[in-house]
Structures are given as structure tokens and as C-alpha cells.
Motif scaffolding. Structure first.
Motif, PDB file in Angstrom:
ATOM      1  N   GLU A 162       0.800  -1.228   0.000  1.00  0.00           N
ATOM      2  CA  GLU A 162       0.000   0.000   0.000  1.00  0.00           C
ATOM      3  C   GLU A 162       0.834   1.280   0.000  1.00  0.00           C
ATOM      4  OE1 GLU A 162      -2.608  -0.205   3.356  1.00  0.00           O
ATOM      5  OE2 GLU A 162      -3.723  -1.905   2.530  1.00  0.00           O
ATOM      6  N   ARG A 163       2.023   1.245   0.589  1.00  0.00           N
ATOM      7  CA  ARG A 163       2.730   2.481   0.868  1.00  0.00           C
ATOM      8  C   ARG A 163       4.179   2.502   0.397  1.00  0.00           C
ATOM      9  NH1 ARG A 163       2.603   3.867   7.085  1.00  0.00           N
ATOM     10  NH2 ARG A 163       0.412   3.722   6.577  1.00  0.00           N
ATOM     11  N   TRP A 164       4.940   1.461   0.627  1.00  0.00           N
ATOM     12  CA  TRP A 164       6.394   1.555   0.535  1.00  0.00           C
ATOM     13  C   TRP A 164       7.022   1.080  -0.757  1.00  0.00           C
ATOM     14  CZ3 TRP A 164       6.059  -0.887   5.922  1.00  0.00           C
ATOM     15  CH2 TRP A 164       5.888   0.114   6.877  1.00  0.00           C
ATOM     16  N   TYR A 165       6.324   0.316  -1.582  1.00  0.00           N
ATOM     17  CA  TYR A 165       6.942  -0.241  -2.787  1.00  0.00           C
ATOM     18  C   TYR A 165       6.221   0.188  -4.050  1.00  0.00           C
ATOM     19  CZ  TYR A 165       9.294  -3.249   0.540  1.00  0.00           C
ATOM     20  OH  TYR A 165      10.030  -3.712   1.606  1.00  0.00           O
ATOM     21  N   GLU A 166       6.995   0.667  -5.031  1.00  0.00           N
ATOM     22  CA  GLU A 166       6.463   0.900  -6.368  1.00  0.00           C
ATOM     23  C   GLU A 166       6.299  -0.429  -7.089  1.00  0.00           C
ATOM     24  OE1 GLU A 166       8.799   3.620  -8.696  1.00  0.00           O
ATOM     25  OE2 GLU A 166       8.742   5.157  -7.137  1.00  0.00           O
TER      26      GLU A 166
END
Length: 113
Positions: free
Chosen positions: A90-94
């Protein structure tokens, strides 16, 4: 870079996690990564971990080593790890990819030859 794992001796399983980090919440990511390292080290079958990240591209690779596939799969199901996975998506990985491989041989060396 994480500490060098204890010598890995086959047979073992390597879980190879490659990713590109977003620019969101670096402090939260670092805290969670440190907690996951600590928690993984307490799991049955854990052998070690290596991790590097390029600060420019934000590409990284983490390899965790396990005694066997069952130990690696058990780590995947740990509740706190599942929450870290959710936050990562959701937040840390493209982008991210996981490859699970059997370790059949290992070699070591140093600058002395």
C-alpha cells in the motif's frame, strides 16, 4: 547493509526479495524493516539475511536464508510479517518481486584472494 549471515550450508532455501521503494514514509519503512529483521531472526529455521538498497534509484534486494521451504513459508504467515507486507504493497513499494531458490552450493572469499 544488514549483518552478514552465519555461513549458509546447503541444503537451504533463499528468499530473494527485490523492490523499488516509494519516497513515502522513509522513517516508518526503516522502523518496520528493523523490526522484521529482529522478528525473522527469532523464527525457527532462520539462517540469516543480507540486504542492500541504492539510495539513488531506491532499488533494493534482500535475501533471507532458511533451513528449508517449510521454515520460509512459516515466516510468510507470521502475523506481523503479513502486516508489513500489506503496508509495503500500500505504501512503501512501487514494485516488488520474490524468488524462492534452493541453495545447492556456496563459496566464500575475501580481498586477500
Amino acid at each position: 547493509m544488514s549483518d552478514r549471515p552465519s555461513p549458509i550450508r546447503p541444503p537451504a532455501v533463499a528468499v530473494i526479495f527485490t523492490s523499488r521503494r516509494t519516497k513515502i514514509d522513509d522513517a516508518g519503512y526503516t522502523a518496520m524493516a528493523d523490526e522484521m529483521d529482529r522478528l525473522a531472526a527469532a523464527q525457527p529455521g532462520y539462517l540469516g539475511i543480507r540486504s542492500v538498497r541504492d539510495p539513488g534509484t531506491r532499488d533494493g534486494i534482500t535475501v533471507s536464508y532458511w533451513r528449508d521451504d517449510a521454515s520460509a513459508r512459516a515466516w510468510k504467515r507470521v502475523l506481523e510479517h503479513r502486516e508489513a507486507q500489506r503496508l509495503g504493497r500500500e505504501r512503501w513499494y512501487e514494485r516488488w518481486e520474490i524468488v524462492v531458490a534452493e541453495v545447492t552450493r556456496t563459496y566464500e572469499g575475501d580481498a586477500r584472494g
